[in-house]
Scaffold this motif. Structure first.
Motif, PDB file in Angstrom:
ATOM      1  N   LYS A 147       3.522  12.395  11.563  1.00 28.41           N
ATOM      2  CA  LYS A 147       4.026  11.027  11.537  1.00 28.41           C
ATOM      3  C   LYS A 147       2.896  10.021  11.263  1.00 28.41           C
ATOM      4  CE  LYS A 147       6.608   7.717  14.334  1.00 28.41           C
ATOM      5  NZ  LYS A 147       7.277   7.461  15.648  1.00 28.41           N
ATOM      6  N   GLU A 148       1.712  10.245  11.945  1.00 28.46           N
ATOM      7  CA  GLU A 148       0.573   9.336  11.725  1.00 28.46           C
ATOM      8  C   GLU A 148       0.070   9.425  10.288  1.00 28.46           C
ATOM      9  OE1 GLU A 148      -2.254  10.480  14.652  1.00 28.46           O
ATOM     10  OE2 GLU A 148      -1.213   9.499  16.316  1.00 28.46           O
ATOM     11  N   ARG A 149       0.085  10.671   9.738  1.00 29.15           N
ATOM     12  CA  ARG A 149      -0.355  10.823   8.334  1.00 29.15           C
ATOM     13  C   ARG A 149       0.560  10.065   7.394  1.00 29.15           C
ATOM     14  NH1 ARG A 149       1.023  16.343   5.694  1.00 29.15           N
ATOM     15  NH2 ARG A 149       3.019  15.222   5.900  1.00 29.15           N
ATOM     16  N   ASP A 150       1.876  10.210   7.620  1.00 28.42           N
ATOM     17  CA  ASP A 150       2.831   9.501   6.757  1.00 28.42           C
ATOM     18  C   ASP A 150       2.658   7.991   6.890  1.00 28.42           C
ATOM     19  OD1 ASP A 150       3.811  11.930   5.947  1.00 28.42           O
ATOM     20  OD2 ASP A 150       5.483  11.936   7.418  1.00 28.42           O
ATOM     21  N   GLU A 151       2.421   7.503   8.112  1.00 28.28           N
ATOM     22  CA  GLU A 151       2.201   6.062   8.292  1.00 28.28           C
ATOM     23  C   GLU A 151       0.941   5.600   7.582  1.00 28.28           C
ATOM     24  OE1 GLU A 151       2.169   5.560  12.490  1.00 28.28           O
ATOM     25  OE2 GLU A 151       4.354   5.673  12.727  1.00 28.28           O
ATOM     26  N   ALA A 152      -0.168   6.437   7.621  1.00 26.04           N
ATOM     27  CA  ALA A 152      -1.418   6.067   6.940  1.00 26.04           C
ATOM     28  C   ALA A 152      -1.229   5.990   5.434  1.00 26.04           C
ATOM     29  CB  ALA A 152      -2.517   7.081   7.298  1.00 26.04           C
ATOM     30  N   ARG A 153      -0.466   6.961   4.873  1.00 28.75           N
ATOM     31  CA  ARG A 153      -0.204   6.931   3.435  1.00 28.75           C
ATOM     32  C   ARG A 153       0.579   5.660   3.047  1.00 28.75           C
ATOM     33  NH1 ARG A 153       1.579  13.244   2.267  1.00 28.75           N
ATOM     34  NH2 ARG A 153      -0.564  14.141   2.381  1.00 28.75           N
ATOM     35  N   ALA A 154       1.547   5.354   3.882  1.00 21.37           N
ATOM     36  CA  ALA A 154       2.319   4.141   3.584  1.00 21.37           C
ATOM     37  C   ALA A 154       1.438   2.899   3.655  1.00 21.37           C
ATOM     38  CB  ALA A 154       3.486   4.019   4.563  1.00 21.37           C
ATOM     39  N   ILE A 156      -1.819   2.749   3.027  1.00 20.14           N
ATOM     40  CA  ILE A 156      -2.684   2.741   1.824  1.00 20.14           C
ATOM     41  C   ILE A 156      -1.920   2.193   0.630  1.00 20.14           C
ATOM     42  CG2 ILE A 156      -3.852   4.266   0.173  1.00 20.14           C
ATOM     43  CD1 ILE A 156      -4.611   6.054   2.543  1.00 20.14           C
ATOM     44  N   ALA A 157      -0.676   2.685   0.500  1.00 17.48           N
ATOM     45  CA  ALA A 157       0.104   2.183  -0.647  1.00 17.48           C
ATOM     46  C   ALA A 157       0.324   0.684  -0.547  1.00 17.48           C
ATOM     47  CB  ALA A 157       1.442   2.934  -0.694  1.00 17.48           C
ATOM     48  N   ARG A 158       0.614   0.192   0.678  1.00 16.35           N
ATOM     49  CA  ARG A 158       0.855  -1.235   0.851  1.00 16.35           C
ATOM     50  C   ARG A 158      -0.402  -2.045   0.551  1.00 16.35           C
ATOM     51  NH1 ARG A 158       0.205  -5.024   4.492  1.00 16.35           N
ATOM     52  NH2 ARG A 158      -0.845  -3.592   5.925  1.00 16.35           N
ATOM     53  N   LEU A 159      -1.595  -1.620   1.052  1.00 12.73           N
ATOM     54  CA  LEU A 159      -2.837  -2.337   0.819  1.00 12.73           C
ATOM     55  C   LEU A 159      -3.213  -2.335  -0.660  1.00 12.73           C
ATOM     56  CD1 LEU A 159      -4.941  -1.135   3.918  1.00 12.73           C
ATOM     57  CD2 LEU A 159      -3.901  -3.389   3.543  1.00 12.73           C
ATOM     58  N   THR A 160      -2.986  -1.189  -1.294  1.00  9.59           N
ATOM     59  CA  THR A 160      -3.318  -1.115  -2.730  1.00  9.59           C
ATOM     60  C   THR A 160      -2.453  -2.093  -3.524  1.00  9.59           C
ATOM     61  OG1 THR A 160      -3.894   1.216  -2.470  1.00  9.59           O
ATOM     62  CG2 THR A 160      -3.463   0.431  -4.709  1.00  9.59           C
ATOM     63  N   LEU A 161      -1.180  -2.155  -3.172  1.00  8.76           N
ATOM     64  CA  LEU A 161      -0.284  -3.075  -3.857  1.00  8.76           C
ATOM     65  C   LEU A 161      -0.669  -4.524  -3.585  1.00  8.76           C
ATOM     66  CD1 LEU A 161       2.254  -3.463  -5.591  1.00  8.76           C
ATOM     67  CD2 LEU A 161       3.597  -3.418  -3.452  1.00  8.76           C
ATOM     68  N   THR A 180     -12.029  -2.376  -1.964  1.00  5.50           N
ATOM     69  CA  THR A 180     -11.080  -1.265  -2.181  1.00  5.50           C
ATOM     70  C   THR A 180     -11.736   0.080  -1.892  1.00  5.50           C
ATOM     71  OG1 THR A 180      -9.918  -2.547  -3.856  1.00  5.50           O
ATOM     72  CG2 THR A 180      -9.580  -0.155  -3.852  1.00  5.50           C
ATOM     73  N   ALA A 181     -13.006   0.266  -2.342  1.00 11.30           N
ATOM     74  CA  ALA A 181     -13.716   1.537  -2.114  1.00 11.30           C
ATOM     75  C   ALA A 181     -13.934   1.764  -0.624  1.00 11.30           C
ATOM     76  CB  ALA A 181     -15.048   1.538  -2.855  1.00 11.30           C
ATOM     77  N   ALA A 182     -14.309   0.701   0.104  1.00 20.28           N
ATOM     78  CA  ALA A 182     -14.530   0.841   1.550  1.00 20.28           C
ATOM     79  C   ALA A 182     -13.240   1.229   2.263  1.00 20.28           C
ATOM     80  CB  ALA A 182     -15.088  -0.458   2.120  1.00 20.28           C
ATOM     81  N   THR A 183     -12.150   0.593   1.851  1.00 22.96           N
ATOM     82  CA  THR A 183     -10.863   0.903   2.490  1.00 22.96           C
ATOM     83  C   THR A 183     -10.448   2.351   2.224  1.00 22.96           C
ATOM     84  OG1 THR A 183     -10.169  -1.404   2.264  1.00 22.96           O
ATOM     85  CG2 THR A 183      -8.441   0.255   2.625  1.00 22.96           C
TER      86      THR A 183
END
Length: 446
Positions: A147-154, A156-161, A180-183
């Motif tokens: 669940k934590e992995r799925d939340e982290a992926r979500a 990342i996608a939100r921050l990238t957008l 962006t590289a640091a994140t």
């Protein structure tokens, strides 16, 4: 009229018995006696009757002589057969005693194995529960990690957008790239840690599953061993109970009534025969525990059977060599007083032979009684009484408690007796029963 009848009879008989004359010569002259045909016929009939009576009496006397000899030979043969049978019964009794001792040893060993296996089963059950708890924790951790992995992926996608669509005012393209590289580095490190933790938990889960399978195999093997041991115990209980039940029924006693009577005065339990119980939380028994409880109940019942057997007068009241004479039932009175009921078994032996109690009990009579002579009465359990008559010496007193095998008197010839012997009786509820049944039944117990 009579003269004419006599003349006619003589005329008819003269054909068979002609008239005879017997001459008697003396110094004074010669005389004769006339034997008429009727007189000769009367003399012939009387002589024939006398001869027939002599023949019949001789035949009767010879038949009685031959019958008496046959009866003595038959009695001697029966005595030899009884002695052989007693020898066989004694050998069979010794063999049964050895088998009972061996069975008791095997039973004790089996009880120890059952106790050890019960402890192993309880330990295996606790360990299985611990492993199940550990597996549940691992599964919860895996679900939380995923669940934590799925939340982290979500995230990342939100921050990238957000970086692509909304850049900060005055920031340079180079600054946005560095942010962006640091994140990405931070998120990558977080995901790598989560993946390592997930892989470790997965490895632990696989190891736990392998250990669970091994424990399940061990539990199945232990279950097979338990089944084999329980089957042997059940067979041993059945083999031990059947002779005791048969013995009690053969002497006319109801085994269920005996067991109920023993249990009224015996409530002690505990030790190896105590039933298996679970915790006070109200748990249910396993099938093995239920089966073990059934075996323990049968063993307790067998123990009660043994206690009842000790209280029943089984076995011989004498240990020396004896002859079996008058048995139980109707017989001709030895003192010539007609056909009478004989309510015991007579055992003939040497004067002064020791007499022993055949079961635990209390002496209720010890003295002289008409017919019995010197008599001892012993009251046993279950309404059974034994009597020992025609003794030469009495070695117990009224009210005295005796045990099986205690010497109570000496064989004698007192009272209405034709020779040295013991008159042994067994009575149930006041009614005499055949003592031979109790003597033979002892071969199934002792």
């Amino acid at each position: 009229m009579l003269a004419r009848l006599a003349l006619r009879i003589n005329t008819q008989l003269e054909r068979v018995f002609p008239e005879q004359r017997v001459f008697l010569k003396s110094d004074h002259g010669t005389h004769f006696i006339r034997l008429r045909p009727a007189t000769q016929a009367v003399m012939a009939v009387a002589g024939g009757l006398a001869l027939s009576w002599t023949i019949v009496a001789t035949a009767i006397l010879m038949m009685e002589t031959i019958g008496a000899g046959s009866a003595r030979e038959q009695s001697q043969r029966q005595a030899v057969v009884f002695e052989r049978r007693l020898t066989q019964l004694s050998a069979d009794r010794d063999l049964r005693l050895q088998e009972a001792t061996a069975a008791q040893d095997r039973f004790s060993g089996a009880l120890e194995q059952v106790s050890e296996m019960q402890e192993m089963l309880l330990g295996s059950e606790d360990r299985r529960r611990e492993l199940e708890t550990g597996i549940d924790v691992v599964q919860d951790t895996l679900r939380r990690t995923i669940k934590e992995r799925d939340e982290a992926r979500a995230e990342i996608a939100r921050l990238t957008l957000a970086l692509d669509q909304h850049g900060e005012a005055g920031a340079t393209e180079m600054g946005r790239m560095h942010d962006t590289a640091a994140t990405l580095d931070f998120l990558t490190a977080a995901l790598e840690g989560t993946a390592r933790e997930r892989d470790a938990k997965a490895a632990e889960t696989l190891a736990a599953q392998g250990e669970i399978l091994a424990l399940q195999d061990a539990i199945r093997l232990e279950g097979a061993r338990n089944d084999a041991i329980f089957a042997k115990l059940e067979e041993a209980v059945t083999v031990s109970m059947e002779p005791l039940d048969k013995m009690f029924r053969s002497v006319g006693l109801d085994p269920e009534d005996l067991i109920a009577s023993v249990r009224k005065g015996y409530s002690g339990q505990g030790g190896p025969l105590a039933p298996i119980t679970v915790s006070t939380k109200g748990g249910t028994l396993t099938p093995d525990e239920t089966r073990a409880n059934a075996i323990l109940r049968d063993l307790d019942e067998m123990n009660v059977y043994r206690m009842a057997a000790v209280r029943v007068p089984l076995g011989m009241p004498v240990k020396a060599s004896v002859r079996w004479t008058s048995g139980f039932g109707g017989r001709d009175d030895p003192l010539g007083r007609g056909y009478r009921q004989h309510e015991g078994q007579d055992l003939a032996g040497d004067y002064g032979t020791a007499i022993y109690a055949t079961a635990d009990g209390v002496v209720t009579y010890a003295g002289w009684q008409s017919g019995y002579g010197r008599l001892i009465k012993i009251q046993h359990a279950f309404g059974i009484e034994t009597r020992f008559g025609h003794l030469s010496q009495i070695r117990v007193e009224v009210g005295q408690r005796v045990s099986r095998g205690d010497k109570i008197g000496d064989m004698g010839n007192s009272g209405r007796s034709t020779g040295t012997h013991l008159h042994y009786e067994v009575r149930i509820g006041g009614s005499a029963v055949n003592p031979i049944k109790f003597i033979k039944a002892a071969s199934n117990v002792f």
